[in-house]
Enzyme design. Sequence first.
Site, PDB file in Angstrom:
ATOM      1  N   GLU A 160      19.371  44.851 -43.444  1.00 37.37           N
ATOM      2  CA  GLU A 160      17.959  45.067 -43.085  1.00 37.37           C
ATOM      3  C   GLU A 160      17.582  44.094 -41.981  1.00 37.37           C
ATOM      4  O   GLU A 160      17.919  42.909 -42.054  1.00 37.37           O
ATOM      5  CB  GLU A 160      17.062  44.851 -44.308  1.00 37.37           C
ATOM      6  CG  GLU A 160      15.563  44.955 -44.021  1.00 37.37           C
ATOM      7  CD  GLU A 160      14.722  44.740 -45.268  1.00 37.37           C
ATOM      8  OE1 GLU A 160      15.203  45.095 -46.372  1.00 37.37           O
ATOM      9  OE2 GLU A 160      13.604  44.185 -45.161  1.00 37.37           O
ATOM     10  N   GLU A 205       6.992  40.775 -39.739  1.00 37.28           N
ATOM     11  CA  GLU A 205       6.219  40.851 -40.975  1.00 37.28           C
ATOM     12  C   GLU A 205       5.134  39.786 -40.896  1.00 37.28           C
ATOM     13  O   GLU A 205       5.325  38.735 -40.273  1.00 37.28           O
ATOM     14  CB  GLU A 205       7.091  40.587 -42.205  1.00 37.28           C
ATOM     15  CG  GLU A 205       8.118  41.656 -42.500  1.00 37.28           C
ATOM     16  CD  GLU A 205       8.951  41.307 -43.716  1.00 37.28           C
ATOM     17  OE1 GLU A 205       8.763  41.941 -44.761  1.00 37.28           O
ATOM     18  OE2 GLU A 205       9.791  40.388 -43.601  1.00 37.28           O
TER      19      GLU A 205
END
Length: 544
Positions: free
Chosen positions: A432, A437
């Site tokens: 990933e 974020e």
Amino acid sequence: MKKIITNIVAIFTLLLLVNCQEDDFSFGTIDTPLNLKVTAEIIGKTALAPNGDGSGKIKFTTVADNAISYKYVFSDGTSTNAPSGTFLKTFTKPGVNTYTVTVLASGKAGVTSNTTLEITVFSSFKDEEAVQFLTGGSSKKWYWAQTEKGHLGVGPNVPWSDPDFGTKNYYPDFYAAAVNEKSATCLYNSVMTFSLTGDQLKFNLDNQGQTFYNGAIKGGDDACYDLNTTGDKVATLSPSESFVTMNPDHLTQTRGTMINIADGGFMGYFVGASSYEILSITENRMVVRAVMPGNTFLAWYHIFTTTPPGGATTPAVDYTVLKWSDEFNVDGAPDPAKWAYDLGAGGWGNSEAQTYTNAAENVIVQGGNLKITAKKAGSGYTSTRLKSENKFEFTYGKIEVRAKLPTGAGTWPAIWMLGQDYATNTWPGCGEIDIMEQKGSHPNVIYGTLHYPGRSGGSADGKTTTIANSETEFHVYKAIWSPASVNIYVDDKLFHTVLNTSSLPFNKDFFLILNVAMGGTFGGAIDAAFTQSSMEIDYVRVYQ
């Protein structure tokens, strides 16, 4: 002319008087230090931990009759003067290691006595990634980032609890140099090289014969003075115990690793410090912080780059051919030829609170932007998660997403990629790449993170950077993913690098995901007053 002659006569007379006196070159009594005794206290030593608690710390105490100062010389290549005889040494080589320590006691007129002992100590500290970034695995040159604002600066060195300056103790709040501000001085002449000789880290400063001194050192303004800095010096890494490491948000503010340069070594600007806390480091950019010994209220900040002055600033690996994009210029639902949806609730593996939908109230293209809106819905929340799975999947490239982030504690916007084989290669085996974020409770702190076997979830391979106005202005969130590395940027500022290898899951097809989650293990507590907020995206572009 008369005054000069008079002074010459006076000086000649004085010399005659001095030369007629009886010579006396005695130093007084010369006493050799005797009864030299050294004690070495291993910090954390117990019956179960005979070599210490892993801190690598040993407190040395030396006493001798007739001694006026002491010096310790260690077989790790470092040495230190200890006038009082007491010195707390931190050994940083990982594991249990034995060192030879030579202790010298000096008496009047430089007469010395010495003794040697061996000590064994355990150190659990290591930062192999920092060594790799510093040296490139062998040798790497660093330069002042003179084209970056704040490449030299100063701020307060106080506890977080200090009512006036505490929350400002991790950046140069008092002063930050403008771009090229010191170009008229010798500061930018410095070239710093970190290298590896076996497993020993070394540092070399080439200052071209002159060093830029802090004014307090010489008593005046900052200025250049002649200083010979030739020769390699041993450098060691150790855990930081600074005020910054004690801040509530220290994980976003410092790496927590110190660079300690032996024999008075320093990094280009002389403030009297030889230890530097690494706030952040990537393969081509480093930010460090040093506390000024003569004024511990002040912490000095330096930003370095691997790009020489006037050199190219483009990354070594780049991709420039646009292969896939969405400019979001057609109002309505997202283009079904480019985007699919993940739907439903269930926490999504992170105890998230939202239910994902494809409803227009949660996702719409409008006014040239994609808007993903998280909303309060009864006792729960709704949002959207878009993905390019089975529409566009790719290996390696440059990904750019220009976005403005949502507001509100509990919001968790994300721009990320997932390995397309996730169904058969269970996460984190599939890999990933989180390009961006943000926690709504900590606006402006941007996370870049990679998850893979051995580094996932709470122990993932991540870094942060702090920007301005993430929720009110658009910024470009970018990743350059190659066989050599994954580099993560905000507005072309590199803040995280992971070196890619054949053993990592970053050498196969991935797809893109855009979403706003609510709460969960990362998003945290949701503001009870939250109603709705959107992540707006101007474009998504992939270059190869």
